[in-house]
Design an enzyme around this catalytic site. Sequence first.
Site, short mmCIF file in Angstrom:
data_model
loop_
_atom_site.label_atom_id
_atom_site.label_comp_id
_atom_site.label_asym_id
_atom_site.label_seq_id
_atom_site.Cartn_x
_atom_site.Cartn_y
_atom_site.Cartn_z
N GLY A 62 -6.24 4.61 -9.28
CA GLY A 62 -6.40 3.17 -9.08
C GLY A 62 -6.11 2.77 -7.64
N SER A 63 -5.45 1.62 -7.51
CA SER A 63 -5.29 1.01 -6.19
C SER A 63 -4.52 1.86 -5.19
CB SER A 63 -4.57 -0.32 -6.34
OG SER A 63 -5.27 -1.14 -7.23
N THR A 64 -3.74 2.82 -5.65
CA THR A 64 -2.98 3.63 -4.69
C THR A 64 -3.94 4.43 -3.80
OG1 THR A 64 -2.72 5.25 -6.47
CG2 THR A 64 -0.82 3.87 -5.97
N MET A 65 -5.23 4.48 -4.15
CA MET A 65 -6.19 5.22 -3.33
C MET A 65 -6.75 4.39 -2.19
SD MET A 65 -6.31 8.20 -4.35
CE MET A 65 -7.73 8.93 -3.60
N LYS A 66 -6.66 3.05 -2.31
CA LYS A 66 -7.31 2.19 -1.33
C LYS A 66 -6.91 2.49 0.11
CE LYS A 66 -8.03 -1.48 -4.70
NZ LYS A 66 -7.39 -2.65 -5.31
#
Lengths: 657, 386
Positions: A287-291
């Site tokens: 999820g967002s931790t990849m952004k």
Amino acid sequence: MRSRNRFSSNLLLVAACCALGGAGIVGRMVFLSVVRGDQMLEEGLREKCHDSVHLAYRGPIVDRNGVVLATTVSASMVSREKPYVYDVAHAALLAPLLGQDRTVVDERLRDGGNSFLWLSSGVDEDTATAIRNLTIPGVGIHVSQQRSYPQGVAAAHVIGFAGRDSKGLEGVEKLFDDQIRGESVTVNVCTDIHGRAFLSNSEDTGLNRGATVHLTLDATLQSIAEAELTKQVNAVNAAAGAVVMMDPHTGEILALANVPTFDPNEVDASPLAARRNRVVTDLFEPGSTMKPFVIAGALDAGLITQEEKFFCENGHFYVEGWHKPIRDHHPYGWLDTTGVIRVSSNICSAKIGLILGPRRLYDYLNAFGFDRPTNIEMPGERRGMVLPPEKWHKIQNTTISFGQGISVTAMQLAAAYSTLANDGVRMQPRIVQRVTDQYGSTLKSFPLQEERRVVSSEVARQMRQMLATVVGKGGTAARAQIDGVPAAGKTGTAQKAEHGGYSSERWLSSFAGFFPVENPRVVVVVMIDEPKGAVHYGGLVAAPVFKAIAEDSLDYLGIERELPLPKDDSDRFFLPGPGDSTEIVTASSGAPVTAPSGSGVMPDLRGLPLRLAMKALGDSNRDVHVEGHGFVVGHEPAAGHPLDPSASVSLKLAQNL
Amino acid sequence: MSRMAGSGVALSTTEWPRLRVRIAGNSDPWLFLFVALLATAGVAFVYSASYFISTSDFGDGYRMTVKHIVSGVIGMVLLYVCSRCPSDFLERKAYWIFGLTLPMLLLTIIPGVGECANGACRWVPLGFFNLQPAEFVKVGFIIATCAWLTRVSDRLRNPIYGMAPVFGMVGLLGLVLLSQPDFGTTALLGALSVLLLFLGGVPAWQLAGPTALLSVLAGFLVYLEPYRVKRLVVFLNPDADPQGVGWQLRQALIAFGSGKVFGQGIGASTQKSGWLPEAHTDFIFSVIGEEAGLLGASAIVVLFALLAWRGFRIAHRHSEPFAQLLAAGLTLLITLQAMVNMGVVLGLLPTKGIGLPFLSYGGSSMMAFLAASGILLSLSRELRER
């Protein structure tokens, strides 16, 4: 009357027969001793003797400071054997020493006469001595090796465990089994009928010790991580959780915690699932931790700048060729790059992903360590999955940009955040420092290894700044704020995949961050699997664990808490904003100090030296009662309570926090 | 020179050097020396062979050895007392002596009184000591039989006086012994009675029939008891049952053979550590072979041979018919039992369960054989003092 001659000749005949018999016996003796001697000897040895493998003393596993995490102890085992004679009084003597129920002991003693059986395994030396002192014939003490994990559950998943035959079965115990086990020696042992070696034949191979494995783990940080993770997993009633702490400059794992966990001293008591090292074996959708990696890639490629603004489509964004829109949790209009990170906009991340394009997006992710194993020294590591860009549908260029449709491990995530924390240079993650022999000389070392530069030092610095805003006011992870030390990080909340779609009930909340923002010392990745209840956002579930771990470890790590003076736009730190100040005179020093009064809320002063505490209270005129020396350990009113501008404050100080 | 020179009997032609040692008056010092050497070797080997079993049974490795030495000392007192008993006294009191040994034997078969071990009830508990009456019965039986045969020596051709009472008595004793059960002692008594009748003057042709009959009877008894059949099968084919009945014999042969010529060294037997059952009692000769080798075991055989020689010499030289027969009988008791024991241990005879005189662990046996030796010494003194 019989004749003497007759008797004598009969006697001679009998004597001759005896002589004949004697000759037969001697003949047989010669046959057995001379002709069959070697054969008999060999046959006897074959029966009495066997090759016995003397296991070497299994070497210890220690943390970076030498704290023993696994060792081998002499375990005394209690047996009943010949010539034991049952007595009803024995159970009463033995039961308390063995820590067993009296009736159980009595039953075991009574059954089976004096045939050999174990009454207990692994009693300590004091107990063994006490049992010896009972001098019950036929109750014996046998000494053998036993693997012991003195820290109990601490780092259980890293250490793993060894089986009864002294073979490493999991974790470092398994991976370094060859070195830890040492060279076992095969000795031909001859035994008596009960299988006990003759004294003359037993050989002491106790000097033969296995190697010592020095881990990069820090037992103190490990226990902090385990305590805080366990606390939160219980609090949110989650199925599981994991924490990795990494030194970004060296790639060393400082702590690795999993919940549920197990006690390697009692492996059999734990379910298989509790023994899984989820940090390396479990894949999840990040999820967002990849952004940040998408944005770092775009910055590094020079395609965007930190100040560039993106239109976030007010919450709905249709990508060509896909029927469903990409959504944001809140509709956003124009955001700069920092804003995209801070509010975690899916739509703008997707747009940046599209700017980067499939090939470069994949290459950056891969360079950050996704879709490839970290090669950490842990068994069972999985590499995760990012499809090669040739197979991407256009929608995947966008979904992958906000961390959907790929799978990663917590270890990969920790290494990737460490790359940003280490100025863009990726260090080879490692958990073993070196292996030394029993004399302390190094058998194998695992030196620091720079894997590659992933992004420029400047991009890494920009990313740290942007990630710091996430933890600040208006960020998604305000709950990751650490008292006194600026931190940075990113939340992630992923719906777990099920039945080919996404679950609306099963979530995986994560937070990945580091502190302090400039020159980070520690990267922490927190995963909370399936929190139950209304709250499941990473910022609310996982971020507090990061904060708690960080605050618990600041003093241990020697990170000085800085106390920036209140700034107009900042409530990132615990200080309330400036307001009306009133001058007061303290009871002790008489020096005027300032105290915030506008907010009317008491700040948390614990852990501060007196000087900083006074500064924090502002320069208002207020009675401050000081008790003791050193650091603030408590104060009245407590943090968060209303603080009247004129109310007095009492501080309690102590030398040790 | 021997008085018997010219009789043409080879036994008398050898004159032994005279030991200038006075033991029990003027009795045969050589005889005493051989007995003493055998008993001393017995103490040494009992110590070696019993240490393991004594430790595992009593938690005290010396316990059996100490008991053995104590019975040896008591036996030596008995030996001295017996060496002071003149042959005419023994002849007059022969039936009393025999009679004294019998009640004890009967006690063994009374349930609740007899002490049992390994399925055989051969002992009478005396508190400090378990008595094995059969050992004394053997000596008493020989004394009584010799007295009887001497008394009816002129009527021995009539089976009513010779064979019938003797075999009858063996039969009666056999009934008691076999109910213990103790087949070995019964067979030994049977063999001894045949030999005593032969030496006493019963013609060999008369003995042949009953002896054959006794052998058939013995065979029948073996057939009745499955364990004896097994022993026999194993004896005939030692590999028939290597883990069961054949175990003991196989271990005995391994022990004896392992000693080779020079032995593994005194105390160095490994077979005695539980591998060889009864290493300290019936199978002590295996341990001697293992530790002292062919040479040591041969020395024991030579000592028995010399002892037999001295015993038969007394029988040959004594002037009194009773004393002659008694000397021969007691010598045969020792010799025959030693040979049967060695035969069993070496796999020449089926397993019997009788010990090696003077060497096997067992207080009753030790005392009885030392008492018998005392009687032999007494008879030898009568030779010299005449």
